[in-house]
Design a protein around this motif. Structure first.
Motif, PDB file in Angstrom:
ATOM      1  N   GLY A 153     -10.975  29.108 -90.874  1.00 52.34           N
ATOM      2  CA  GLY A 153     -10.733  30.436 -90.536  1.00 52.34           C
ATOM      3  C   GLY A 153      -9.553  31.140 -90.626  1.00 52.34           C
ATOM      4  N   ALA A 154      -8.452  30.436 -91.318  1.00 50.39           N
ATOM      5  CA  ALA A 154      -7.267  31.298 -91.540  1.00 50.39           C
ATOM      6  C   ALA A 154      -7.382  32.391 -92.324  1.00 50.39           C
ATOM      7  CB  ALA A 154      -6.336  30.168 -92.051  1.00 50.39           C
ATOM      8  N   PRO A 155      -6.499  33.544 -92.122  1.00 48.75           N
ATOM      9  CA  PRO A 155      -6.586  34.546 -93.271  1.00 48.75           C
ATOM     10  C   PRO A 155      -5.875  34.234 -94.450  1.00 48.75           C
ATOM     11  CG  PRO A 155      -4.930  34.884 -91.529  1.00 48.75           C
ATOM     12  CD  PRO A 155      -5.664  33.853 -90.940  1.00 48.75           C
ATOM     13  N   LEU A 156      -6.365  34.738 -95.600  1.00 46.00           N
ATOM     14  CA  LEU A 156      -5.865  34.560 -96.828  1.00 46.00           C
ATOM     15  C   LEU A 156      -5.287  35.529 -97.710  1.00 46.00           C
ATOM     16  CD1 LEU A 156      -8.721  31.878 -98.115  1.00 46.00           C
ATOM     17  CD2 LEU A 156      -6.322  31.482 -97.499  1.00 46.00           C
ATOM     18  N   PRO A 157      -3.970  35.903 -97.404  1.00 46.59           N
ATOM     19  CA  PRO A 157      -3.397  37.077 -98.092  1.00 46.59           C
ATOM     20  C   PRO A 157      -3.151  36.811 -99.607  1.00 46.59           C
ATOM     21  CG  PRO A 157      -1.639  35.882 -96.924  1.00 46.59           C
ATOM     22  CD  PRO A 157      -3.082  35.240 -96.630  1.00 46.59           C
ATOM     23  N   ALA A 160       0.916  38.840-103.201  1.00 48.91           N
ATOM     24  CA  ALA A 160       1.869  40.058-102.738  1.00 48.91           C
ATOM     25  C   ALA A 160       1.729  40.136-101.301  1.00 48.91           C
ATOM     26  CB  ALA A 160       1.432  41.249-103.439  1.00 48.91           C
ATOM     27  N   GLY A 161       1.747  39.044-100.625  1.00 48.28           N
ATOM     28  CA  GLY A 161       1.707  39.260 -98.966  1.00 48.28           C
ATOM     29  C   GLY A 161       2.643  38.473 -98.201  1.00 48.28           C
ATOM     30  N   PHE A 162       2.907  38.271 -97.095  1.00 48.87           N
ATOM     31  CA  PHE A 162       3.677  37.445 -96.050  1.00 48.87           C
ATOM     32  C   PHE A 162       2.582  36.947 -94.849  1.00 48.87           C
ATOM     33  CE2 PHE A 162       3.675  41.768 -94.381  1.00 48.87           C
ATOM     34  CZ  PHE A 162       3.854  41.394 -92.987  1.00 48.87           C
ATOM     35  N   GLU A 163       3.219  35.900 -94.571  1.00 44.20           N
ATOM     36  CA  GLU A 163       2.876  35.329 -92.929  1.00 44.20           C
ATOM     37  C   GLU A 163       3.857  35.351 -92.186  1.00 44.20           C
ATOM     38  OE1 GLU A 163       0.270  31.499 -92.185  1.00 44.20           O
ATOM     39  OE2 GLU A 163       2.203  31.188 -92.346  1.00 44.20           O
ATOM     40  N   VAL A 164       3.717  35.615 -90.992  1.00 47.26           N
ATOM     41  CA  VAL A 164       4.581  35.414 -89.963  1.00 47.26           C
ATOM     42  C   VAL A 164       3.871  34.152 -88.806  1.00 47.26           C
ATOM     43  CG1 VAL A 164       5.769  36.119 -87.740  1.00 47.26           C
ATOM     44  CG2 VAL A 164       5.444  37.824 -89.799  1.00 47.26           C
ATOM     45  N   GLY A 165       4.682  32.964 -89.040  1.00 45.17           N
ATOM     46  CA  GLY A 165       4.029  31.831 -87.989  1.00 45.17           C
ATOM     47  C   GLY A 165       4.638  31.342 -87.009  1.00 45.17           C
ATOM     48  N   ALA A 166       3.925  30.495 -86.092  1.00 48.16           N
ATOM     49  CA  ALA A 166       4.797  29.839 -85.219  1.00 48.16           C
ATOM     50  C   ALA A 166       3.684  28.674 -84.825  1.00 48.16           C
ATOM     51  CB  ALA A 166       4.716  30.814 -83.618  1.00 48.16           C
ATOM     52  N   VAL A 167       4.650  27.518 -84.774  1.00 47.93           N
ATOM     53  CA  VAL A 167       3.751  26.201 -84.788  1.00 47.93           C
ATOM     54  C   VAL A 167       4.451  25.375 -83.683  1.00 47.93           C
ATOM     55  CG1 VAL A 167       3.092  24.302 -85.716  1.00 47.93           C
ATOM     56  CG2 VAL A 167       3.309  26.155 -87.422  1.00 47.93           C
ATOM     57  N   GLY A 174       1.054  15.506 -80.176  1.00 46.50           N
ATOM     58  CA  GLY A 174       0.484  15.631 -81.440  1.00 46.50           C
ATOM     59  C   GLY A 174      -0.344  16.828 -81.588  1.00 46.50           C
ATOM     60  N   GLN A 175      -0.641  17.484 -80.390  1.00 47.27           N
ATOM     61  CA  GLN A 175      -1.837  18.649 -80.673  1.00 47.27           C
ATOM     62  C   GLN A 175      -0.818  19.910 -80.927  1.00 47.27           C
ATOM     63  OE1 GLN A 175      -3.605  20.147 -76.882  1.00 47.27           O
ATOM     64  NE2 GLN A 175      -5.340  19.848 -78.076  1.00 47.27           N
ATOM     65  N   ARG A 176      -1.048  20.297 -82.168  1.00 46.21           N
ATOM     66  CA  ARG A 176      -0.419  21.222 -82.821  1.00 46.21           C
ATOM     67  C   ARG A 176      -0.957  22.884 -82.512  1.00 46.21           C
ATOM     68  NH1 ARG A 176       2.631  20.983 -88.303  1.00 46.21           N
ATOM     69  NH2 ARG A 176       3.713  18.917 -88.201  1.00 46.21           N
ATOM     70  N   TYR A 177      -0.112  23.711 -82.184  1.00 47.90           N
ATOM     71  CA  TYR A 177      -0.619  25.082 -81.918  1.00 47.90           C
ATOM     72  C   TYR A 177      -0.311  25.879 -82.913  1.00 47.90           C
ATOM     73  CZ  TYR A 177      -1.944  24.052 -77.019  1.00 47.90           C
ATOM     74  OH  TYR A 177      -2.688  23.104 -76.040  1.00 47.90           O
ATOM     75  N   THR A 178      -1.059  26.542 -83.592  1.00 47.79           N
ATOM     76  CA  THR A 178      -0.524  27.249 -84.840  1.00 47.79           C
ATOM     77  C   THR A 178      -1.012  28.809 -84.668  1.00 47.79           C
ATOM     78  OG1 THR A 178      -0.771  25.540 -86.345  1.00 47.79           O
ATOM     79  CG2 THR A 178      -0.608  27.566 -87.463  1.00 47.79           C
ATOM     80  N   ILE A 179       0.114  29.732 -84.387  1.00 51.30           N
ATOM     81  CA  ILE A 179      -0.522  31.260 -84.386  1.00 51.30           C
ATOM     82  C   ILE A 179       0.117  31.675 -85.814  1.00 51.30           C
ATOM     83  CG2 ILE A 179       0.158  33.017 -82.827  1.00 51.30           C
ATOM     84  CD1 ILE A 179       0.704  30.879 -80.679  1.00 51.30           C
ATOM     85  N   ALA A 180      -0.485  32.796 -86.205  1.00 50.77           N
ATOM     86  CA  ALA A 180       0.054  33.381 -87.527  1.00 50.77           C
ATOM     87  C   ALA A 180      -0.476  34.823 -87.567  1.00 50.77           C
ATOM     88  CB  ALA A 180      -0.284  32.363 -88.669  1.00 50.77           C
ATOM     89  N   ARG A 181      -0.042  35.683 -88.069  1.00 45.90           N
ATOM     90  CA  ARG A 181      -0.418  36.864 -88.670  1.00 45.90           C
ATOM     91  C   ARG A 181       0.022  37.186 -90.145  1.00 45.90           C
ATOM     92  NH1 ARG A 181      -0.715  42.520 -85.301  1.00 45.90           N
ATOM     93  NH2 ARG A 181      -2.557  43.226 -86.556  1.00 45.90           N
ATOM     94  N   THR A 182      -0.892  37.802 -90.820  1.00 43.16           N
ATOM     95  CA  THR A 182      -0.518  38.003 -92.336  1.00 43.16           C
ATOM     96  C   THR A 182      -0.428  39.418 -92.863  1.00 43.16           C
ATOM     97  OG1 THR A 182      -2.911  37.725 -92.942  1.00 43.16           O
ATOM     98  CG2 THR A 182      -1.575  35.719 -92.877  1.00 43.16           C
ATOM     99  N   GLY A 183       0.070  39.751 -93.759  1.00 45.05           N
ATOM    100  CA  GLY A 183       0.025  41.041 -94.383  1.00 45.05           C
ATOM    101  C   GLY A 183       0.089  40.932 -95.855  1.00 45.05           C
TER     102      GLY A 183
END
Length: 203
Positions: A153-157, A160-167, A174-183
């Motif tokens: 379900g991740a967005p696919l820019p 010519a785009g960018f992603e700001v992410g936090a992991v 071992g449980q990863r939390y991934t938070i992201a926003r793309t443009g």
């Protein structure tokens, strides 16, 4: 003829005491789980807010007119002011292990962590920094190598785009939390994803 029956006070049996202790233990365990879940919710909310802030800064920096001083050899005309994305930043912290079940204190030294980059690249271009300890590894990537890439379900820019992410790995289990926003840049303007993407993945 009447008779009286004396009722003597009776203490708790061992079984009753054990039941009370067991109930107290269950309630305490539930309380601990509840507090942990509340802390995780607060930490992820902070990461979502930070990702949103960095995204807005990236947009603002793109909308600035930058004078790229350059004389074109064939025409002798200086290039016009232009809108460009800040190029990718080095993740902070550099190693994900630095935030696995623990906090990381960003360095204030010149060229380190959020002080890395230049006027056109990385965190210095964005003008973003965090001074307090962080539970997530923050990233800003342009054109690919996104932290959300390949996740469901991740967005696919576009390129010519960018992603700001936090992991983050808030429990160190071992449980990863991934938070992201793309443009991405569309017709000279930036269009961002409608929502902040969140994924919880157990390694």
């Amino acid at each position: 003829m009447s008779s009286t029956t004396s009722v003597r006070g009776r203490g708790f049996t061992l079984v009753e005491v054990m039941i009370v202790v067991a109930i107290a233990g269950v309630l305490a365990a539930l309380a601990i789980v509840g507090v942990r879940n509340h802390l995780i919710t607060a930490k992820t909310a902070e990461a979502k807010q930070t990702v949103g802030v960095i995204t807005r800064i990236a947009i603002n920096q793109y909308e600035r007119e930058r004078d790229i001083a350059q004389i074109l050899a064939t025409t002798g005309v200086a290039s016009a002011n232009t809108h460009i994305l800040c190029t990718s930043a080095t993740p902070v912290p550099l190693l994900f292990a630095s935030v696995q079940g623990t906090k990381y204190q960003p360095s204030n030294a010149p060229g380190d962590d959020f002080n890395s980059g230049s006027t056109l690249a990385g965190w210095q271009c964005l003008g973003f920094s965090i001074s307090q300890p962080i539970y997530f590894q923050y990233s800003y990537q342009v054109g690919g190598s996104y932290v959300s890439q390949g996740l469901p379900g991740a967005p696919l820019p576009s390129a010519a785009g960018f992603e700001v992410g936090a992991v983050g790995d808030l429990r160190g289990d071992g449980q990863r939390y991934t938070i992201a926003r793309t443009g991405e840049v569309r017709d000279g303007e930036i269009a961002t994803s409608t929502a902040i993407y969140t994924n919880i993945d157990s390694d």
